[in-house]
Design a protein around this motif. Structure first.
Motif, PDB file in Angstrom:
ATOM      1  N   GLU A 176      36.054  15.851  44.592  1.00 16.35           N
ATOM      2  CA  GLU A 176      34.923  16.642  45.067  1.00 16.35           C
ATOM      3  C   GLU A 176      35.411  17.860  45.843  1.00 16.35           C
ATOM      4  OE1 GLU A 176      32.104  14.191  47.103  1.00 16.35           O
ATOM      5  OE2 GLU A 176      32.122  12.654  45.534  1.00 16.35           O
ATOM      6  N   GLY A 177      36.656  17.801  46.320  1.00 12.33           N
ATOM      7  CA  GLY A 177      37.253  18.922  47.033  1.00 12.33           C
ATOM      8  C   GLY A 177      38.349  19.568  46.210  1.00 12.33           C
ATOM      9  N   ASN A 178      39.473  19.894  46.884  1.00  7.41           N
ATOM     10  CA  ASN A 178      40.601  20.543  46.225  1.00  7.41           C
ATOM     11  C   ASN A 178      41.524  19.516  45.576  1.00  7.41           C
ATOM     12  OD1 ASN A 178      39.875  23.196  47.361  1.00  7.41           O
ATOM     13  ND2 ASN A 178      40.597  22.335  49.296  1.00  7.41           N
ATOM     14  N   ASN A 196      31.039  22.029  44.132  1.00  7.92           N
ATOM     15  CA  ASN A 196      31.701  22.828  45.161  1.00  7.92           C
ATOM     16  C   ASN A 196      32.464  23.976  44.511  1.00  7.92           C
ATOM     17  OD1 ASN A 196      33.121  23.890  47.294  1.00  7.92           O
ATOM     18  ND2 ASN A 196      34.308  22.039  47.725  1.00  7.92           N
ATOM     19  N   THR A 197      31.850  25.162  44.486  1.00  6.96           N
ATOM     20  CA  THR A 197      32.470  26.319  43.836  1.00  6.96           C
ATOM     21  C   THR A 197      33.635  26.891  44.636  1.00  6.96           C
ATOM     22  OG1 THR A 197      30.816  27.773  44.856  1.00  6.96           O
ATOM     23  CG2 THR A 197      30.351  26.960  42.636  1.00  6.96           C
ATOM     24  N   GLY A 198      33.796  26.443  45.875  1.00 11.13           N
ATOM     25  CA  GLY A 198      34.916  26.914  46.695  1.00 11.13           C
ATOM     26  C   GLY A 198      36.164  26.067  46.542  1.00 11.13           C
ATOM     27  N   ALA A 199      36.098  25.017  45.743  1.00  4.06           N
ATOM     28  CA  ALA A 199      37.257  24.149  45.543  1.00  4.06           C
ATOM     29  C   ALA A 199      38.337  24.878  44.742  1.00  4.06           C
ATOM     30  CB  ALA A 199      36.838  22.867  44.819  1.00  4.06           C
ATOM     31  N   ARG A 200      39.576  24.444  44.927  1.00  4.13           N
ATOM     32  CA  ARG A 200      40.704  25.052  44.211  1.00  4.13           C
ATOM     33  C   ARG A 200      41.632  23.973  43.668  1.00  4.13           C
ATOM     34  NH1 ARG A 200      42.472  30.911  46.399  1.00  4.13           N
ATOM     35  NH2 ARG A 200      40.418  31.659  47.067  1.00  4.13           N
ATOM     36  N   ILE A 201      42.425  24.369  42.694  1.00  2.00           N
ATOM     37  CA  ILE A 201      43.461  23.498  42.131  1.00  2.00           C
ATOM     38  C   ILE A 201      44.804  24.179  42.357  1.00  2.00           C
ATOM     39  CG2 ILE A 201      44.403  22.439  40.036  1.00  2.00           C
ATOM     40  CD1 ILE A 201      41.553  22.438  38.895  1.00  2.00           C
ATOM     41  N   PHE A 202      45.764  23.421  42.909  1.00  3.53           N
ATOM     42  CA  PHE A 202      47.112  23.917  43.118  1.00  3.53           C
ATOM     43  C   PHE A 202      48.073  22.992  42.369  1.00  3.53           C
ATOM     44  CE2 PHE A 202      44.508  24.825  46.806  1.00  3.53           C
ATOM     45  CZ  PHE A 202      44.782  26.149  47.118  1.00  3.53           C
ATOM     46  N   CYS A 203      49.046  23.560  41.681  1.00  5.42           N
ATOM     47  CA  CYS A 203      50.043  22.710  41.031  1.00  5.42           C
ATOM     48  C   CYS A 203      51.367  23.449  40.932  1.00  5.42           C
ATOM     49  CB  CYS A 203      49.571  22.245  39.651  1.00  5.42           C
ATOM     50  SG  CYS A 203      49.430  23.537  38.415  1.00  5.42           S
ATOM     51  N   SER A 204      52.445  22.674  40.879  1.00 11.10           N
ATOM     52  CA  SER A 204      53.785  23.251  40.812  1.00 11.10           C
ATOM     53  C   SER A 204      54.146  23.717  39.414  1.00 11.10           C
ATOM     54  CB  SER A 204      54.822  22.218  41.298  1.00 11.10           C
ATOM     55  OG  SER A 204      54.567  21.855  42.635  1.00 11.10           O
ATOM     56  N   PRO A 231      54.366  27.588  39.587  1.00  9.08           N
ATOM     57  CA  PRO A 231      53.369  27.217  40.612  1.00  9.08           C
ATOM     58  C   PRO A 231      52.174  28.170  40.565  1.00  9.08           C
ATOM     59  CG  PRO A 231      55.589  27.305  41.535  1.00  9.08           C
ATOM     60  CD  PRO A 231      55.673  27.914  40.177  1.00  9.08           C
ATOM     61  N   VAL A 232      50.978  27.618  40.518  1.00  7.34           N
ATOM     62  CA  VAL A 232      49.774  28.441  40.440  1.00  7.34           C
ATOM     63  C   VAL A 232      48.677  27.861  41.317  1.00  7.34           C
ATOM     64  CG1 VAL A 232      50.245  29.217  38.076  1.00  7.34           C
ATOM     65  CG2 VAL A 232      48.832  27.175  38.458  1.00  7.34           C
ATOM     66  N   GLN A 233      47.694  28.692  41.608  1.00  4.02           N
ATOM     67  CA  GLN A 233      46.446  28.236  42.188  1.00  4.02           C
ATOM     68  C   GLN A 233      45.321  28.682  41.257  1.00  4.02           C
ATOM     69  OE1 GLN A 233      44.683  30.160  45.601  1.00  4.02           O
ATOM     70  NE2 GLN A 233      46.244  31.778  45.594  1.00  4.02           N
ATOM     71  N   ILE A 234      44.276  27.867  41.189  1.00  3.37           N
ATOM     72  CA  ILE A 234      43.158  28.119  40.285  1.00  3.37           C
ATOM     73  C   ILE A 234      41.882  28.088  41.104  1.00  3.37           C
ATOM     74  CG2 ILE A 234      41.959  27.299  38.213  1.00  3.37           C
ATOM     75  CD1 ILE A 234      44.726  25.726  37.707  1.00  3.37           C
ATOM     76  N   TYR A 235      41.064  29.111  40.957  1.00  2.00           N
ATOM     77  CA  TYR A 235      39.838  29.201  41.738  1.00  2.00           C
ATOM     78  C   TYR A 235      38.770  29.936  40.945  1.00  2.00           C
ATOM     79  CZ  TYR A 235      41.795  33.847  42.750  1.00  2.00           C
ATOM     80  OH  TYR A 235      42.330  35.104  42.630  1.00  2.00           O
ATOM     81  N   LEU A 236      37.536  29.886  41.455  1.00  4.30           N
ATOM     82  CA  LEU A 236      36.414  30.557  40.806  1.00  4.30           C
ATOM     83  C   LEU A 236      36.172  31.920  41.430  1.00  4.30           C
ATOM     84  CD1 LEU A 236      33.619  27.868  40.221  1.00  4.30           C
ATOM     85  CD2 LEU A 236      34.937  29.096  38.504  1.00  4.30           C
ATOM     86  N   GLN A 237      35.898  32.880  40.564  1.00  4.61           N
ATOM     87  CA  GLN A 237      35.519  34.207  41.019  1.00  4.61           C
ATOM     88  C   GLN A 237      34.457  34.748  40.070  1.00  4.61           C
ATOM     89  OE1 GLN A 237      38.619  37.016  42.455  1.00  4.61           O
ATOM     90  NE2 GLN A 237      37.798  38.443  40.944  1.00  4.61           N
ATOM     91  N   GLU A 238      33.242  34.886  40.578  1.00  4.81           N
ATOM     92  CA  GLU A 238      32.109  35.350  39.775  1.00  4.81           C
ATOM     93  C   GLU A 238      31.941  34.489  38.513  1.00  4.81           C
ATOM     94  OE1 GLU A 238      32.712  39.497  39.031  1.00  4.81           O
ATOM     95  OE2 GLU A 238      32.327  40.075  41.115  1.00  4.81           O
ATOM     96  N   HIS A 239      31.953  33.176  38.717  1.00  6.95           N
ATOM     97  CA  HIS A 239      31.737  32.181  37.658  1.00  6.95           C
ATOM     98  C   HIS A 239      32.819  32.213  36.575  1.00  6.95           C
ATOM     99  CE1 HIS A 239      27.938  31.240  39.491  1.00  6.95           C
ATOM    100  NE2 HIS A 239      27.486  32.465  39.310  1.00  6.95           N
ATOM    101  N   ALA A 240      33.996  32.742  36.904  1.00  2.43           N
ATOM    102  CA  ALA A 240      35.116  32.745  35.961  1.00  2.43           C
ATOM    103  C   ALA A 240      36.316  32.085  36.629  1.00  2.43           C
ATOM    104  CB  ALA A 240      35.466  34.162  35.541  1.00  2.43           C
TER     105      ALA A 240
END
Length: 247
Positions: A176-178, A196-204, A231-240
């Motif tokens: 439900e979170g990151n 939760n549109t503010g959640a993010r995914i981080f991976c190595s 290593p990346v982070q993934i997040y939402l920006q303007e529904h993308a």
């Protein structure tokens, strides 16, 4: 010699119902042309056959009904099954469609049911007044996993999910979170599953079959031109979904 059944007390419960949360894809239809629907559905499932094979799906016909476009539920269900998916619900149907779906053993869901988290329009926060007491937020603990997540395993966290190992292909992790994966991410990762549109995914190391935040997702075929194996982070920006290298 007494059997296990004979040793079991007659009043012992044989089953129980428990509430749980599952992320189920919703197939939103914007055409009543069965030829086009079948072609595009087959094309989509062929992009990630292992992910879509025998996957449950709820089909949403709300938009079609608003446009007064008729749709035969039996034919639609047959097309969905032909594509390797399992229809487990209809949403946004009219009385006749809902009745037909139930006759086919397909449950009816209201448009307010959230089986798969979908982006929602932000609502203005209510203004505080002297008569409105402040309710403290409930703290949700972080789930920590120290071992690899194997193929076929499915993990769900009510808060953030931290995994200190790899996530294998065929595994599914939801939070439900990151989501933090300190290893290679090769399975499916779904963050912000309750919207939760503010959640993010981080991976190595990104090599995922599917990534999703608040119901907006990309499959592996959609990530050919993005940063992979870094290593990346993934997040939402303007529904993308934005995939950004961590430097």
């Amino acid at each position: 010699m007494p059997t296990d059944a004979q040793n079991t007390p007659h009043n012992a419960p044989a089953l129980e119902f428990k509430s749980s949360t599952f992320s189920v894809p919703v197939l939103v239809l914007s055409s009543d042309d069965f030829v086009i629907i079948e072609q595009q559905l087959q094309k989509k499932t062929q992009l990630a056959p292992d992910f879509f094979k025998n996957s449950p799906v709820v089909f949403d016909v709300q938009w079609l009904n608003k446009q007064n476009l008729a749709l035969d539920i039996k034919t639609l269900a047959a097309i969905i099954r032909k594509a390797g998916l399992l229809p487990i619900g209809i949403r946004g149907g009219n009385d006749a469609q809902n009745k037909h779906a139930l006759e086919l053993g397909i449950p009816v869901y209201s448009v307010h049911n959230s089986l798969a988290a979908e982006p929602k329009k932000a609502e203005a926060a209510p203004q505080k007044t002297a008569e409105s007491p402040v309710v403290p937020a409930t703290k949700v603990e972080t789930t920590l996993i120290t071992h690899p997540v194997r193929s076929g395993q499915r993990l769900y966290a009510e808060g953030d999910l931290i995994i200190l190992a790899q996530v294998s292909a065929g595994a599914e992790i939801l939070a439900e979170g990151n989501i933090h994966v300190y290893g290679s991410l090769r399975g499916r990762a779904l963050a912000g599953v309750q919207g939760n549109t503010g959640a993010r995914i981080f991976c190595s190391q990104l090599a995922a079959e599917l990534i999703s935040i608040a119901g907006i997702y990309k499959i592996s075929e959609d990530m050919r031109d993005v940063v992979r194996d870094k290593p990346v982070q993934i997040y939402l920006q303007e529904h993308a979904l934005i995939i950004k290298e961590i430097t």
